[in-house]
Design an enzyme around this catalytic site. Structure first.
Site, PDB file in Angstrom:
ATOM      1  N   ASP A   1      -9.593  -3.432  -6.209  1.00 15.57           N
ATOM      2  CA  ASP A   1      -9.000  -2.548  -5.619  1.00 15.57           C
ATOM      3  C   ASP A   1      -9.774  -1.320  -5.983  1.00 15.57           C
ATOM      4  OD1 ASP A   1      -7.659  -0.600  -4.009  1.00 15.57           O
ATOM      5  OD2 ASP A   1      -5.838  -1.943  -4.363  1.00 15.57           O
TER       6      ASP A   1
ATOM      7  N   CYS B   1       0.865  -1.138   0.114  1.00 11.37           N
ATOM      8  CA  CYS B   1       0.191  -0.013  -0.178  1.00 11.37           C
ATOM      9  C   CYS B   1       0.878   1.411   0.139  1.00 11.37           C
ATOM     10  CB  CYS B   1      -1.018   0.026   1.124  1.00 11.37           C
ATOM     11  SG  CYS B   1      -2.078   1.341   1.057  1.00 11.37           S
TER      12      CYS B   1
ATOM     13  N   HIS C   1      -7.736  -4.776  -2.230  1.00 12.19           N
ATOM     14  CA  HIS C   1      -6.870  -4.078  -1.813  1.00 12.19           C
ATOM     15  C   HIS C   1      -6.467  -4.877  -0.559  1.00 12.19           C
ATOM     16  CE1 HIS C   1      -4.033  -0.572  -1.193  1.00 12.19           C
ATOM     17  NE2 HIS C   1      -4.197  -0.704   0.346  1.00 12.19           N
TER      18      HIS C   1
END
Length: 287
Positions: free
Chosen positions: A222, A166, A255
């Protein structure tokens, strides 16, 4: 606010109660992710030197979590860049997983100047008060110091790799653009079309500076990183004459699919991504 982080922490899943707030670098889990899920992986320290170390960055002492095979020298180095939650138990576990493969893996606490990322329960507040204060310039300097520390403590800086998740995935791209000594990188679901610190360039805007091969691992579902932005980055890299990076986009995958302590975890994609990560570093001579 990062929608993908909120979504990946969605309630209503089957949690156990093994979570606890971190009290030191690499221990416990950030408050924002508690309770952790039942499938959380724990890698032991048998055969490893592992724990917290201190890295001098000018007159500042930055904590980091380091794991490496005990008694060995001239080890390939892997920098591990954390998520927005800082260097908690999952990031430490990733370091131990690399160490079991023969690496000196080290995760510096890149937010520590700005606050305790692990103490926040409100993600938008965490981003505004801590994460958004860590600029690419600061982070690059901290990672440069981390590489120098690793080279003095059993690492081989000529075999340097970086990976991250991330925020750390974006950092992986940015540091590769900054440091030509990076031989290979693996970016896990790092945003490429936006930055966190005001004034920092996006990764797409930094594409021409990226020389080392980067493997980008992303989820097609995501919500915060549209696949179209990856296409834009790929085009920017090609326009700059960079043909060495590759992207893997997992269908129907959210994600933070590698984060085994969160409900976003997808074991099949995580296992495949980890295997590809190790193979990528080996292929590029970081092994």
């Amino acid at each position: 606010m990062l929608k993908e982080e909120i979504d990946s922490l969605a309630p209503g899943r089957d949690f156990n109660r093994r979570g606890f707030v971190q009290t030191a670098v690499g221990s416990g889990f950030a408050a924002a992710v508690l309770p952790v899920t039942a499938q959380t992986i724990s890698t032991d320290t048998a055969g490893l030197d592992a724990g917290t170390v201190s890295i001098e960055v000018g007159d500042f002492k930055m904590p980091a979590y380091r794991a490496q095979p005990a008694g060995r020298k001239n080890l390939p180095i892997i920098l591990v860049a954390s998520e927005i939650f800082g260097v908690h138990e999952h990031i430490a576990d990733v370091c131990r997983r690399f160490a079991k493969q023969g690496y000196l893996a080290i995760a510096p606490s890149l937010f520590v100047r700005h606050g305790d990322a692990g103490a926040y329960t409100d993600i938008p507040k965490l981003i505004a008060e801590v994460v958004a204060k860590a600029s690419d310039v600061q982070v690059a300097g901290d990672l440069d110091a981390t590489v120098a520390w690793a080279a003095r403590h059993g690492g081989d800086a000529s075999r340097l790799g970086i990976t991250g998740f991330c925020w750390g995935g974006r950092t992986t791209w940015a540091y590769t653009a900054h440091n030509p000594a990076v031989k290979a990188a693996v970016a896990w679901y790092g945003p490429v079309a936006r930055s966190y610190f005001a004034g920092d360039k996006t990764i797409i805007e930094q594409a021409a500076a990226i020389k080392a091969p980067v493997l980008g691992l992303y989820g097609a579902a995501d919500t915060g990183i549209p696949v179209g932005t990856l296409t834009q980055l790929e085009a920017a890299l090609k326009a700059a004459g960079h043909l060495k990076s590759e992207f893997v986009v997992y269908p129907d995958t959210p994600h933070a699919f590698h984060a085994d302590y969160r409900p976003s975890y997808r074991k099949a994609a995580a296992d495949d991504g980890w295997a590809k990560c190790l193979a990528w570093f080996k292929k590029q001579g970081v092994a």
